[in-house]
Write an enzyme that holds these catalytic residues in place. Sequence first.
Site, PDB file in Angstrom:
ATOM      1  N   LYS A   1       0.852  -1.200   0.000  1.00 34.78           N
ATOM      2  CA  LYS A   1       0.000   0.000   0.000  1.00 34.78           C
ATOM      3  C   LYS A   1       0.886   1.248   0.000  1.00 34.78           C
ATOM      4  O   LYS A   1       2.078   1.167   0.312  1.00 34.78           O
ATOM      5  CB  LYS A   1      -0.894  -0.024   1.234  1.00 34.78           C
TER       6      LYS A   1
ATOM      7  N   TYR B   1      14.511  32.250   4.468  1.00 36.63           N
ATOM      8  CA  TYR B   1      13.273  32.947   4.822  1.00 36.63           C
ATOM      9  C   TYR B   1      13.239  33.387   6.271  1.00 36.63           C
ATOM     10  O   TYR B   1      13.689  32.650   7.157  1.00 36.63           O
ATOM     11  CB  TYR B   1      12.068  32.039   4.592  1.00 36.63           C
TER      12      TYR B   1
ATOM     13  N   MET C   1      10.577  25.240   0.116  1.00 38.01           N
ATOM     14  CA  MET C   1       9.728  24.285  -0.588  1.00 38.01           C
ATOM     15  C   MET C   1      10.558  23.292  -1.407  1.00 38.01           C
ATOM     16  O   MET C   1      10.316  22.092  -1.385  1.00 38.01           O
ATOM     17  CB  MET C   1       8.760  25.022  -1.508  1.00 38.01           C
TER      18      MET C   1
ATOM     19  N   ARG D   1     -11.127   0.009  14.459  1.00 32.78           N
ATOM     20  CA  ARG D   1     -11.055   0.807  13.236  1.00 32.78           C
ATOM     21  C   ARG D   1     -12.093   0.234  12.287  1.00 32.78           C
ATOM     22  O   ARG D   1     -13.167   0.766  12.140  1.00 32.78           O
ATOM     23  CB  ARG D   1      -9.632   0.707  12.671  1.00 32.78           C
TER      24      ARG D   1
HETATM   25  C1  LIG Z   1      -0.197  -1.669   6.936  1.00 38.02           C
HETATM   26  C2  LIG Z   1      -0.820  -2.868   7.490  1.00 38.02           C
HETATM   27  C3  LIG Z   1      -0.040  -3.977   7.867  1.00 38.02           C
HETATM   28  C4  LIG Z   1       1.465  -3.969   7.875  1.00 38.02           C
HETATM   29  O1  LIG Z   1       1.940  -3.399   9.064  1.00 38.02           O
HETATM   30  P1  LIG Z   1       3.512  -3.277   9.331  1.00 38.02           P
HETATM   31  O2  LIG Z   1       3.623  -2.774  10.703  1.00 38.02           O
HETATM   32  O3  LIG Z   1       4.035  -2.323   8.320  1.00 38.02           O
HETATM   33  O4  LIG Z   1       4.067  -4.638   9.148  1.00 38.02           O
HETATM   34  C5  LIG Z   1      -0.689  -5.122   8.251  1.00 38.02           C
HETATM   35  N1  LIG Z   1      -2.054  -5.167   8.277  1.00 38.02           N
HETATM   36  C6  LIG Z   1      -2.816  -4.127   7.954  1.00 38.02           C
HETATM   37  C7  LIG Z   1      -4.296  -4.262   8.006  1.00 38.02           C
HETATM   38  C8  LIG Z   1      -2.242  -2.935   7.556  1.00 38.02           C
HETATM   39  O5  LIG Z   1      -3.013  -1.891   7.234  1.00 38.02           O
END
Ligand SMILES: *Cc1c(COP(=O)(O)O)cnc(C)c1O
Length: 813
Positions: A483, A708, A757, A581
């Site tokens: 992701k 700046y 920036m 969540r």
């Molecule tokens: C991102 C995520 C992981 C991975 O977690 P890490 O700490 O990076 O290993 C596992 N499960 C879910 C649902 C996640 O969103």
Amino acid sequence: MQHTYLASQIKVILDCESIIQQPDYQIYWLLTDSRKIIYAEQSLFFALAGKQDSHQYIKDLYQKGVRNFVISDAKYADQSYLSANFYIVDNTLKALQKLVAYHRSHFNYPVIGITGSNGKTIVKDWLYQILSPEFTIVRSPKSYNSQIGVPLSVWQMNHTYQLALIEAGISTINEMDALEDVIKPNIGILTNIKSAHDEGFQSREEKLHEKLKLFKNSEKIIYSTDYVPIGTIEASRSFTWSKSDVADLQILSIKNIDHHSLLTCYYKHQEFQIDCHFTDEASIENIIILVATLLSMNYSLANIQERIAQLQSIPMRLEMKQGINRSTLINDSYSADISSVLIAIDFLNQQKQDLKTLIVSDIVHAEKEPVYEILANYLEEHKINRVIGIGNEIKSKSSLFKMQKSFYANTEEFIADFKNIEFNNEGILIKGARKFGFERIAKLLEEKVHETVLEINLNAIVHNLNFYRSKLRPATKVMAMVKAFAYGSGSVEIASILQYNKVDYLAVAYADEGVSLRKAGINLPIMVMSPEPAAFDKIIEYNLEPELYNQRILASFYELIKSKNLHHYPIHIKLETGMNRLGFDDVDLETLFKYTSDESLKIVSVFSHLAASENEMHDDYTQEQLNRFDRLYAKLRLKFQKDFIRHISNTAGILRFPEAQYEMVRLGIGLYGIENVGHFQNELQMVGELKTTVTQIKKLKANDTVGYGRRGVINKDSEIATIKIGYADGYYRSFGYGNAYVSIKGQRAPVIGSVCMDMCMVDVTGLGVVEGDEVIIFGEDPSINDLAKIANTIPYEILTSISQRVQRIYYYE
Ligand SMILES: *Cc1c(COP(=O)(O)O)cnc(C)c1O
């Protein structure tokens, strides 16, 4: 030509149980990786134990034409595989080493064995450069120096060569004896003993002792008394060097004079100087080793001086960059021997593009070695679409190549024709011997971009994956989290390498991320964690698998699948266990059953997420989550009367709760080199290095201000460098005012004033920095962890903040 062995001979050499149906097969190639077939019929496959049981590839290999298999599990000796031979041994790795040790025993020319903590590969490749005028040399490809790499290297020996250069690497005790058996070096080189792999040994002495086992039968050993206590090795077999002590070769002084070093040396009552193009400490040490080696081989001083002066730096890695017209470019314009060409083709093959082109020069080879036949065959086997051959020799062999092809007599001819050749949306490998000057071709094909780059070490990704796999039961599946652009590292490239290394599943946050993986040819199953109803059509079109976490989303996905009259559509069910969540609560199980008991949807897995797996303080809570998961799953199982894949562990969970690996784990941050439990950081390899360059240097006076708001106040005369990175690249504004530093030439330079920036300023007073110097934003020092601490955040945020305009460069060592 290489030795070949008859199948019947192999049986005798391995001295093992066997099923020989066809004794006349000629074995020429050893195969330890099912993806790297060269000539199937002439290959002997070793089913090595490892992260995966490679016995499972036998069926596939048989279909591809492989007929000879060394196995340790007799049940795979399936006689229905007509004319296949099986050699049944206790340990397939030992069998590989035994066969190659036998092979080695046929050659009387010198073998130089090289070991040590650092510098093995470079010393080997430099010796190759230096000794090539006198000897036809066979050497280990790249850094093939492991328990498997060494036998594969030594197997290349044949009677056309006159010298072998073989490197050996170990990471723990009791590994070297096996390598010694295979290499049997006449001459030994110990590069040095440093901290690499310290974890594998009780002490430095133990490590030294283990390494020296490589030389137990060597006539001459070249080493430094700075690393090896005097008396450890008999004087009669020693050739020693030292920067501080009396030794055969003494280094009296080392002076750096603009981009050169001058070494004053002392040997046999004579003082002499060595001049070289290198100034860094590691290169100088490697050069001293070369000088010592050449002296021990009785080369004259004048000859040594001349050859060292001509040494060229060797890029140790294959890099992948953006090329013109959406192509990707792998550039290796340094060498072209057949084994390195094949390795580079494997790298090309791991890339996303469907279309693949190889630009290759004449291949360096020993007399009569059929290198062009091997190359043509490999290209066909690996479905490379086009070959462009440059050089008279390869041109004369053009008829061997069956794919799209063109040939040029030399690089100039190719460059003159360049505008007529189309390169578009493809993977291009540039592989040429140095004298062909292929860097000119690379320049034409490279996309010019922003100088701030994030370099990604793909070997490190694989290393880290394997580290976590080693902590799992062999049957446990791995879902790799890609992701958020693979935690900032580039989703398609990372997914490609993960697919090549056979992870079981990928997971992305949004459907669009999955779609781009599919468009790039990734065919692993992909779970989408936040499937919005608006994206359902895309999910289905691209065969993605949604995570469904409550009644509303389940019902709407169900209705859509039903309306399309689809069956058994794979879905994943998320349970709430304490993260609070997303996820089904206890009460929703009835609903879950209602929507999934007909044929439309198929639950592939049931999972949950740990809220605090990395933190000991919350272990009771984590345990409660695990209990809750078990209870919910038990109910679900009872209701459905069948099993599903279960998964709950993330990176930290894998290490801290091995009992909670169930059938699958979800590996995220650990892949990218960050170990958030705290005990294993040394076992992981660094993946990302963010770099930029110095644009300008200003000399400022006390009381001048920088940037700046005049927030960078100078209190003494200073040199201030402007570097090309700013908050729009993901370099936080909070790193300003001296809070963070960057590294330039191994020295720390604090950020001064406010981060802008697109750039920021750093204090380089007295560091000898010049415009154009490389700047490390993060890497070894500071590490991503260091920056996260400074910014009061977690490494995840640092990684995923790096903006898309920062080019990612992928490499392979
Ligand atoms: C991102 C995520 C992981 C991975 O977690 P890490 O700490 O990076 O290993 C596992 N499960 C879910 C649902 C996640 O969103």
